[in-house]
Structure formats: structure tokens, C-alpha cells
Scaffold this active site. Structure first.
Site, PDB file in Angstrom:
ATOM      1  N   GLU A  25      40.491  44.030   8.533  1.00 60.09           N
ATOM      2  CA  GLU A  25      40.693  43.955   6.931  1.00 60.09           C
ATOM      3  C   GLU A  25      41.145  42.232   6.874  1.00 60.09           C
ATOM      4  O   GLU A  25      42.020  41.850   7.292  1.00 60.09           O
ATOM      5  CB  GLU A  25      42.020  44.716   6.796  1.00 60.09           C
TER       6      GLU A  25
ATOM      7  N   ARG B  14      34.929  50.868  -5.647  1.00 60.92           N
ATOM      8  CA  ARG B  14      35.192  51.135  -4.348  1.00 60.92           C
ATOM      9  C   ARG B  14      33.826  51.763  -3.489  1.00 60.92           C
ATOM     10  O   ARG B  14      33.217  51.681  -2.404  1.00 60.92           O
ATOM     11  CB  ARG B  14      36.531  51.598  -3.856  1.00 60.92           C
TER      12      ARG B  14
ATOM     13  N   ALA C  88      32.600  48.556  -1.953  1.00 58.29           N
ATOM     14  CA  ALA C  88      31.744  47.922  -2.547  1.00 58.29           C
ATOM     15  C   ALA C  88      32.483  46.440  -3.178  1.00 58.29           C
ATOM     16  O   ALA C  88      32.082  45.370  -3.338  1.00 58.29           O
ATOM     17  CB  ALA C  88      31.439  48.529  -3.982  1.00 58.29           C
TER      18      ALA C  88
ATOM     19  N   ASN D 125      33.633  55.731   3.725  1.00 54.01           N
ATOM     20  CA  ASN D 125      34.562  55.575   5.174  1.00 54.01           C
ATOM     21  C   ASN D 125      35.425  56.729   5.230  1.00 54.01           C
ATOM     22  O   ASN D 125      36.459  56.680   5.886  1.00 54.01           O
ATOM     23  CB  ASN D 125      35.168  54.263   5.039  1.00 54.01           C
ATOM     24  N   ARG D 126      35.112  58.056   4.513  1.00 48.36           N
ATOM     25  CA  ARG D 126      35.726  58.927   4.815  1.00 48.36           C
ATOM     26  C   ARG D 126      34.657  60.188   5.121  1.00 48.36           C
ATOM     27  O   ARG D 126      35.058  61.335   4.865  1.00 48.36           O
ATOM     28  CB  ARG D 126      36.817  59.408   3.568  1.00 48.36           C
TER      29      ARG D 126
HETATM   30 ZN   LIG Z   1      37.612  48.772   2.882  1.00 49.33          ZN
END
Ligand SMILES: [Zn+2]
Length: 426
Positions: free
Chosen positions: A390, A241, A184, A258-259
């Protein structure tokens, strides 16, 4: 360590069967000072020294350095520890306030079509304006695009996106598939994904390179796949996040989407089983509304066209990460090609402003992750290339997740130049 425990006031349900409405006080970072600490491969020693202080950690890759924001009351104590530090940010709250000066939404015309003005990329924006941006952009190019939605978030918001195609017609080419804003607080990822979308559509009819790219692939682009978390960063806590899923048996909120992808999810060491952790993986593989919906969309795209390239856009640290996250020794069968292309991409990105991106397999380059999107996309959805990028910043003079609005365009332009290399080359 400061946990995100803003005062919560429980209000009575508005109507029978309605969810409990929570009003939370906005988290203030006024006077927080952000530092980068050199860890020299001994992050544990640094963690021990700072354990009693009130701070917010930023990064998970602490081999080389640890970035954090220290509460005003503990800044003097922190500075007296004698750690090797540089200042990232003198007053995080002041930078957050500056960043929150959203410019008004404006449109312009290209040919006869009204489109969002390029000034969109001069500031960050409210969630509702992001939806308007994509609606208006798509509306100007109805012949080769349509709005899509993967479904809804846990909070009922649309997982909206756009499908763009070229002269071969809708659904005729291998897919290029982008996700933005899974975490986020990584606001720059929203803006960069929108910039790439903007360029693909507005330059299609005038730029032969862009036309050739769009004629070669079907693009599926979802700028904000964690809308509940994103809205929460704008209303309550800029540094949130995860998503906003509540679970029984814990007062901690949110799962790290993302896990949560259903591939090697059960392995240990690459995610947390603690609901209060920033990398909480959930109770079962794919047990969040968002990942369930995105798995379904991905399965549809794979079956229809196959996926040539997937990129999950994040910040920060300036990395191009190839699979795998779950293992530091497992390699894709096309590893040599992945290395050639990611190295070429890093070189092309650097041409615009000299920004350096590190590339390599995710686990061995950064850290172990399980249930991450690139592992799923490559191993299960058989995407030929499935990467994490990233974005800015990286250097010790920068601000972590709160990247100044003046950096949006440079961050976006260098990625667009990178895509002008990657997409025709891969
Ligand atoms: Zn990230």
C-alpha cells in the site's frame, strides 16, 4: 453515506445486438472536505454519529482512524459533532482538478533508442497514454522484452503488460510478477509500477546492480489490471474502486477483483456479498473476466518458471502486507524469512525520504480479506513471497487516493530503492 448514483441516461442501442450505451454525468467532489477521524478502536461509535451525513468513506481499516470526504452541505454539521479530527483536504474537487492536469506525452533518446521521457512521472496520465508509454518503452528494448496480454477485461480492454528477461534468455529464470491498479482509484500504483519497469529497462546496460537483478529473474509486469474501472475514474467518478461488471438482479455495478481470486473465496468475514458494497466478492470464485484471465496467465508462469515474488501494488496507507488475509492466525511456512525481508524492505524504503511503512501479515496487521491476490499467489500459485504494498500517503496531512502529482516521483523513487534491496536479497 453518498452512494455513487450519478444520473444515468439510457440511450437506445446503436445497432442490433450492441450493448446499451450509458452516458453518466461526471461525479463532482467540488467543496467536499476530507477529514481523518481518530476512532480509538471504536469505529462503530463514530459511524453512528456520522450516519445521517452525506460523505464518501476512503479506508477500510478503521481501528485507528477513519478517512472520509464530507459533502459541502454537511461540513458545518460534521464539525459541530466534536469528533477528534484533522483536515486531509480542504476541497477534494479542487485537488482532483489539479491532479487532472496531465502533462503532454514526451519522448527522449537513450543511446539510439527513443524512450518515454522521465517527465512522464511529473503528472498522471490518460489511459491511452499509459498504453503508449509501455509500447514505446518496450519498443526501445526489443532484445530483452516483449509486450504481453493476459486477455481482456469485461469491457473488452486488454490486460496488457510487459515481460522482461536478462542474459539467460527469455523464460529461463524464476518470475517476479507485479500487478498495478486493481483498484481503479489508486492512481499512484500505476505510476510506481511504470517507474519500476522504466528503471529495469533503461538501467540494464549501464548499472551493474540492475543488470544482476534482470539477469536473475523474468519480470512479468501488468500496470493496469482493472482498465474498465481505471477509465471510469477518468471519465466519471475519480473515487471508483471496483471493476465495471453489471450483474442481473442488481443495479449496483462492479466487483472487487481483489476479493474474487479463487482461494478460500467462500469463507465469510473478509469480503461482502452485497453487490453495492465496495468489497463485493462476486457470485462465485473467479467469476470476473479479469480474474479468469489473470489466473490463466499466473498458471502459465508458475508452470514454466515458478514465481519467486509477487507484489500487488495499491494505495494507500503505507503498508507491506504478507500472507494471509483469510486468517489472522494462519502463517506461511517461510514466515520468518517473510518477516526478515519485509522489515528490511521497510527500512530501505525509509532511507530515501524517511517514509515509514508498516509491515506484517495482512489480516493481523490490517483487516481480514478473502479472495485476495497474495493469498492465491502464495497458497495456489506457490509464489515464495506474495505481498500487497500500500503506497503513499499515510499521514494525517495527506490526500488519500488523490495524491498530488508532485509526490509521484518521490513515491516511486523510494520503492525503486526498496526493490534494489529486496530483489538481490530474497
Ligand atoms: Zn487497493
Amino acid at each position: 453515506m453518498k452512494l455513487f448514483t450519478a444520473v444515468q441516461i439510457l440511450l437506445a442501442p446503436l445497432a442490433l445486438g450492441a450493448a446499451v450505451t450509458k452516458v453518466e454525468k461526471k461525479v463532482s467532489y467540488d467543496g467536499y472536505r476530507a477529514f481523518r477521524i481518530s476512532t480509538h478502536n471504536d469505529a462503530a461509535a463514530v459511524s453512528k454519529k456520522i450516519a445521517g451525513l452525506d460523505f464518501v468513506p476512503f479506508n477500510l481499516d478503521t481501528k485507528d482512524h477513519m478517512d472520509l470526504a464530507v459533502a459541502p452541505k454537511d461540513v458545518a454539521t460534521f464539525e459541530a459533532l466534536g469528533l477528534e479530527t484533522s483536515i486531509l483536504n480542504k476541497d477534494l474537487g479542487a485537488d482532483i482538478a489539479e491532479e487532472a492536469k496531465f502533462a503532454p506525452y514526451e519522448t527522449t533518446t537513450i543511446g539510439t533508442a527513443a524512450v518515454p521521457a522521465i517527465s512522464w512521472f511529473n503528472s498522471y496520465h490518460a489511459y491511452a497514454d499509459h498504453q503508449t508509454f509501455l509500447n514505446d518503452l518496450q519498443g526501445a528494448f526489443p532484445a530483452n522484452s516483449e509486450l504481453i496480454s493476459a486477455g481482456t477485461s469485461g469491457g473488452g480492454r486488454p490486460l496488457y503488460g510487459i515481460h522482461i528477461w536478462g542474459s539467460g534468455g527469455k523464460g529461463s529464470k524464476p518470475a517476479v510478477y507485479f500487478h498495478g491498479t486493481v483498484h481503479a482509484r489508486e492512481w499512484i500504483s500505476t505510476m510506481v509500477v511504470e517507474y519500476l519497469t522504466y528503471q529495469l529497462l533503461t538501467q540494464y546496460s549501464t548499472n551493474t546492480t540492475v543488470k544482476a537483478i534482470v539477469d536473475s529473474y523474468d519480470f512479468y509486469i501488468l500496470p493496469i489490471i482493472n482498465p474498465d474501472g481505471f477509465v471510469y475514474t477518468q471519465t466519471t467518478n475519480r473515487l471508483w474502486r471496483k471493476n465495471r461488471l453489471t450483474r442481473s438482479g442488481t443495479s449496483c455495478v462492479g466487483t472487487d477483483m481483489n476479493r474474487n481470486w479463487p482461494y478460500n473465496w467462500a469463507l465469510t468475514g473478509g469480503a461482502s456479498t452485497d453487490p453495492c458494497s465496495e468489497t463485493y466478492k462476486g457470485v462465485a470464485a473467479g467469476d470476473t473476466a479479469e480474474i479468469r484471465a489473470l489466473v490463466a496467465l499466473t498458471t502459465t508462469i508458475r508452470a514454466a518458471q515458478g514465481i519467486k515474488l509477487f507484489i500487488d501494488w495499491h494505495s494507500y496507507g503505507q503498508y507491506i502486507l504478507t500472507p494471509f488475509g483469510y486468517s489472522c492466525t494462519a502463517r506461511p511456512t517461510n514466515q520468518a524469512r517473510q518477516t526478515t525481508l519485509s522489515s528490511g524492505l521497510a527500512a530501505r524504503i525509509a532511507l530515501s525520504y524517511g517514509t515509514r511503512f508498516t509491515y506484517g501479515p495482512s489480516c493481523s496487521t490490517l483487516y481480514a480479506t478473502t479472495g485476495s491476490s497474495p493469498d492465491y499467489m502464495h497458497a495456489v500459485a506457490t509464489a515464495e513471497f506474495a505481498w500487497t504494498i500500500e503506497l503513499r500517503p499515510s499521514s494525517g496531512t495527506s490526500n488519500g487516493f488523490v495524491l498530488a502529482a508532485s509526490s509521484i516521483l518521490p513515491a516511486a523513487i523510494e520503492q525503486w530503492q526498496g526493490m534494489l534491496y529486496l530483489l538481490p536479497t530474497m
